[in-house]
Scaffold this active site. Sequence first.
Site, PDB file in Angstrom:
ATOM      1  N   SER A 135       0.673  -1.245   0.000  1.00  0.00           N
ATOM      2  CA  SER A 135      -0.289  -0.100  -0.207  1.00  0.00           C
ATOM      3  C   SER A 135       0.511   1.931  -0.040  1.00  0.00           C
ATOM      4  O   SER A 135       0.212   2.524   0.259  1.00  0.00           O
ATOM      5  CB  SER A 135      -0.818   0.156   1.436  1.00  0.00           C
ATOM      6  OG  SER A 135      -1.195  -1.417   1.414  1.00  0.00           O
ATOM      7  N   ARG A 136       2.684   1.115  -0.047  1.00  0.00           N
ATOM      8  CA  ARG A 136       2.948   2.309  -0.141  1.00  0.00           C
ATOM      9  C   ARG A 136       3.317   3.210   0.637  1.00  0.00           C
ATOM     10  O   ARG A 136       3.683   4.056   1.379  1.00  0.00           O
ATOM     11  CB  ARG A 136       2.278   3.640  -1.543  1.00  0.00           C
ATOM     12  CG  ARG A 136       2.653   3.044  -2.911  1.00  0.00           C
ATOM     13  CD  ARG A 136       3.934   2.738  -3.445  1.00  0.00           C
ATOM     14  NE  ARG A 136       3.747   2.292  -4.618  1.00  0.00           N
ATOM     15  CZ  ARG A 136       4.074   1.289  -5.121  1.00  0.00           C
ATOM     16  NH1 ARG A 136       3.796  -0.095  -4.411  1.00  0.00           N
ATOM     17  NH2 ARG A 136       4.393   0.791  -6.457  1.00  0.00           N
ATOM     18  N   LEU A 137       3.007   1.631   2.222  1.00  0.00           N
ATOM     19  CA  LEU A 137       3.516   2.630   3.487  1.00  0.00           C
ATOM     20  C   LEU A 137       4.638   1.686   3.532  1.00  0.00           C
ATOM     21  O   LEU A 137       4.870   1.306   4.594  1.00  0.00           O
ATOM     22  CB  LEU A 137       2.133   2.076   4.680  1.00  0.00           C
ATOM     23  CG  LEU A 137       0.987   2.351   3.899  1.00  0.00           C
ATOM     24  CD1 LEU A 137      -0.362   2.211   4.693  1.00  0.00           C
ATOM     25  CD2 LEU A 137       1.113   3.920   4.352  1.00  0.00           C
TER      26      LEU A 137
END
Length: 210
Positions: free
Chosen positions: A187-189
């Site tokens: 989630s691009r976290l």
Amino acid sequence: MSIADLRQTYSRDTLLEQDLAPTPLEQFERWFQQAQQGEVAEPNAMTLATADAQGRPDARIVLVKGVDERGFTFFTNRESRKGQELAAQQRACLLFFWQPLQRQVRIEGTIEWLPDAESDAYYHSRPLDSRLGAWASQQSSTTTRDALEAAFEAARAKYGDEPPRPPHWGGYLVRPEAVEFWQGRPSRLHDRLRYERQADGQWAVRRLAP
């Protein structure tokens, strides 16, 4: 598929505060060993970013040749474009990207020349043709292929099997002031943990938003 549609899901690993080594150089050595043991083709390849006296940026790939308690070392022609930019700003940024491990390491720091003895030792450890090439190439200047090869043969004729280190060729040390470790996450976290050197010489760590 358009360029905008190219993407990858990052889910291989995590990077949490409790897992960090006490210093960024120790943490780098951990990750570098894993990169050597993993699927990374050239784990010692890094982007060297510099800027000229007017602040115009430049970047290229070079090879790190040493990592110790002082910092990171590499070698090059000091009269080249990067050599001139390093002289103008005396600062640089290094970036390692180990795509199979979904990791990056960014190093920001000051630049200084390595002692002549260290430059001599590394120069004489190189293959003969690489040592001759350091004499033949006036790096970053305009040339032709024929002129370059003629200069190489001239260096071979002059120095034979024992070329001395050229006075314009040598090593640099990047003394890190900040080192960021990036681990891709879903989630691009992504995990971004940044070591920053404090006034007392100790390292503080903070997490950055991805």
